[in-house]
Design an enzyme around this catalytic site. Structure first.
Site, PDB file in Angstrom:
ATOM      1  N   ILE A   1      -7.252   7.965  -2.086  1.00  0.00           N
ATOM      2  CA  ILE A   1      -7.247   6.525  -1.847  1.00  0.00           C
ATOM      3  C   ILE A   1      -7.902   6.310  -0.493  1.00  0.00           C
ATOM      4  O   ILE A   1      -7.393   6.745   0.537  1.00  0.00           O
ATOM      5  CB  ILE A   1      -5.823   5.957  -1.870  1.00  0.00           C
ATOM      6  N   SER A   2      -9.062   5.650  -0.489  1.00  0.00           N
ATOM      7  CA  SER A   2      -9.864   5.511   0.716  1.00  0.00           C
ATOM      8  C   SER A   2      -9.114   4.773   1.814  1.00  0.00           C
ATOM      9  O   SER A   2      -8.152   4.030   1.563  1.00  0.00           O
ATOM     10  CB  SER A   2     -11.156   4.751   0.405  1.00  0.00           C
ATOM     11  N   ALA A   3      -9.568   4.952   3.045  1.00  0.00           N
ATOM     12  CA  ALA A   3      -9.041   4.180   4.163  1.00  0.00           C
ATOM     13  C   ALA A   3      -9.220   2.695   3.868  1.00  0.00           C
ATOM     14  O   ALA A   3     -10.204   2.277   3.262  1.00  0.00           O
ATOM     15  CB  ALA A   3      -9.759   4.575   5.453  1.00  0.00           C
TER      16      ALA A   3
ATOM     17  N   ARG B   1       0.818  -1.216   0.000  1.00  0.00           N
ATOM     18  CA  ARG B   1       0.000   0.000   0.000  1.00  0.00           C
ATOM     19  C   ARG B   1       0.853   1.268   0.000  1.00  0.00           C
ATOM     20  O   ARG B   1       0.461   2.288  -0.583  1.00  0.00           O
ATOM     21  CB  ARG B   1      -0.932  -0.020   1.208  1.00  0.00           C
TER      22      ARG B   1
END
Length: 413
Positions: free
Chosen positions: A81-83, A48
């Protein structure tokens, strides 16, 4: 020698990154977000931190971290970019298997890499975004992470991506009020659309599958997303009632902003219901929205609440009911009394007490039934008798869809 991967401030120890990923996966499992071995393996595999190098290694693997926001000319975030807990939730909802063809609406890179892990070498992932800054980053970081086979498309997602259709799954990472017909046309017969659907200021991530001429929700979850730009964006108004206090309503509601501001400046009144044992009450937002024609969401800053302009500030906003003139209103409250938790309402304006009492009455009827809504999407122009309705219903007419939110009565559950 330990393998190194580069981020903006220098090389990163890959062993440390793996440890952080393992910790992130364990935390998601503890929260109950992660269930399937396939999604666990994907999140454990994809680095990530590669997709948000500006944020730092430990931050990239924190559960609530939102990586790299892309801002518009006014400074408002239009892409991010979402959690990871939200991404994991949507991947679990989508039930993606090897060999599937998947369209991701709204790019960023990381989620597309997770999708590529899930579909495997025999599947295909296409990610589309309208912003060239976003797609350029996606191409760069997908390649760096080893996922060059993902199709990154710069285009308005309102038209879908027909050259790679049909899709077994369409995963939408921005909130949408009016589904583009192209998505439905490009969906395989047994396919699913996982979409954050925006309904009168409320967003739910809905899993939609074909049923007759429409799409019916198999399940939904609570989440917040950046709104999609273009025709699918919600037709909403934001009315500033005071410094740090905003009312969000559908554009067609007859509202007098000046009267509302004056009402907020008047003394506040209260009404309270019975003690409740409800632990999760996001369904109450939908219940109020279905039952109230004059409905909105008040958002407030912490500073506004501390200044006494509003009773409190909740991250998801305060469900609000307004009288027919649009000059008085009441919003949801929750307080612990000596005998337990009680839902209540804070009223403002000439009919503030009446509105507060009305809201408390509605809360009581929801608490007695405690059921879940069904959310369905039909093409615009679908007659009422062709819409599956059983219980209390609110039909939201959009330019291209009719969105039906139906709440069953207790005897129908």
């Amino acid at each position: 020698m330990t393998e190194q991967t580069y981020v903006s401030d220098g090389p990163v120890d890959s062993e440390q990154a793996r440890d952080l990923r393992d910790g992130m996966v364990a935390a998601l499992q503890t929260q109950g977000v992660l269930h399937s071995p396939e999604v666990v393996a994907a999140i454990r595999t994809v680095p990530r931190h590669v997709f948000g190098p500006e944020d730092g290694l430990e931050s990239a693997y924190a559960l609530r971290t939102v990586l790299h926001r892309t801002l518009d000319e006014t400074g408002v975030a239009v892409s991010m970019i979402s959690a990871v807990d939200i991404q994991a939730l949507m991947l679990e909802q989508a039930q993606i298997g090897p060999g599937m063809r998947v369209l991701e609406v709204g790019s960023g890179g990381y989620n597309a890499a997770l999708l590529a892990e899930l579909v495997g070498p025999d599947g295909q992932v296409t990610t589309v975004d309208i912003d060239p800054r976003v797609t350029e980053r996606s191409v760069q970081y997908l390649a760096r992470a080893g996922y060059e086979r993902v199709n990154v498309v710069l285009a308005d997602a309102d038209a879908g991506v027909p050259e790679h259709a049909p899709y077994d799954r369409i995963v939408v990472t921005t909130s949408v009020a009016d589904l583009p017909p192209s998505w439905i046309e490009q969906l395989a017969p047994e396919g699913r659309i996982v979409v954050p659907l925006r309904m009168r200021g409320i967003t739910r991530v809905v899993v939609l599958r074909r049923e007759g001429a429409g799409l019916v929700g198999a399940e939904y979850e609570l989440a917040q997303f950046v709104p999609m730009r273009g025709a699918a964006s919600p037709a909403e108004r934001y009315l500033e009632l005071a410094d740090g206090v905003t009312l969000l309503i559908d554009s067609d509601l007859p509202i007098d902003p000046g009267a509302l501001r004056g009402s907020l400046a008047q003394p506040r009144v209260e009404a309270w219901g019975e003690v409740t044992g409800v632990e999760r009450f996001d369904g109450l937002h939908l219940w109020l929205m279905v039952n109230e024609p004059m409905f909105g969401i008040i958002t407030a800053t912490k500073a506004a609440a501390e200044a006494g302009l509003i009773a409190h500030a909740w991250p998801l906003g305060l469900p609000t009911v307004l009288d027919e003139s649009g000059a008085s209103f009441a919003y949801l409250s929750l307080r612990r009394f000596d005998d337990g938790l009680r839902f209540g309402a804070m009223g403002q304006g000439p009919r503030g007490q009446e509105m507060a009492d009305r809201l408390v009455s509605l809360i009581g009827s929801w608490d007695e039934s405690n059921l879940d809504a069904t959310i369905a999407v039909y093409p615009a122009g679908t007659p009422d008798d062709a819409i599956s309705i059983s219980g209390r219903v609110r039909v939201l007419d959009r330019p291209r869809n009719r969105v039906a939110i139906t709440w069953p009565t207790p005897q129908e559950s």
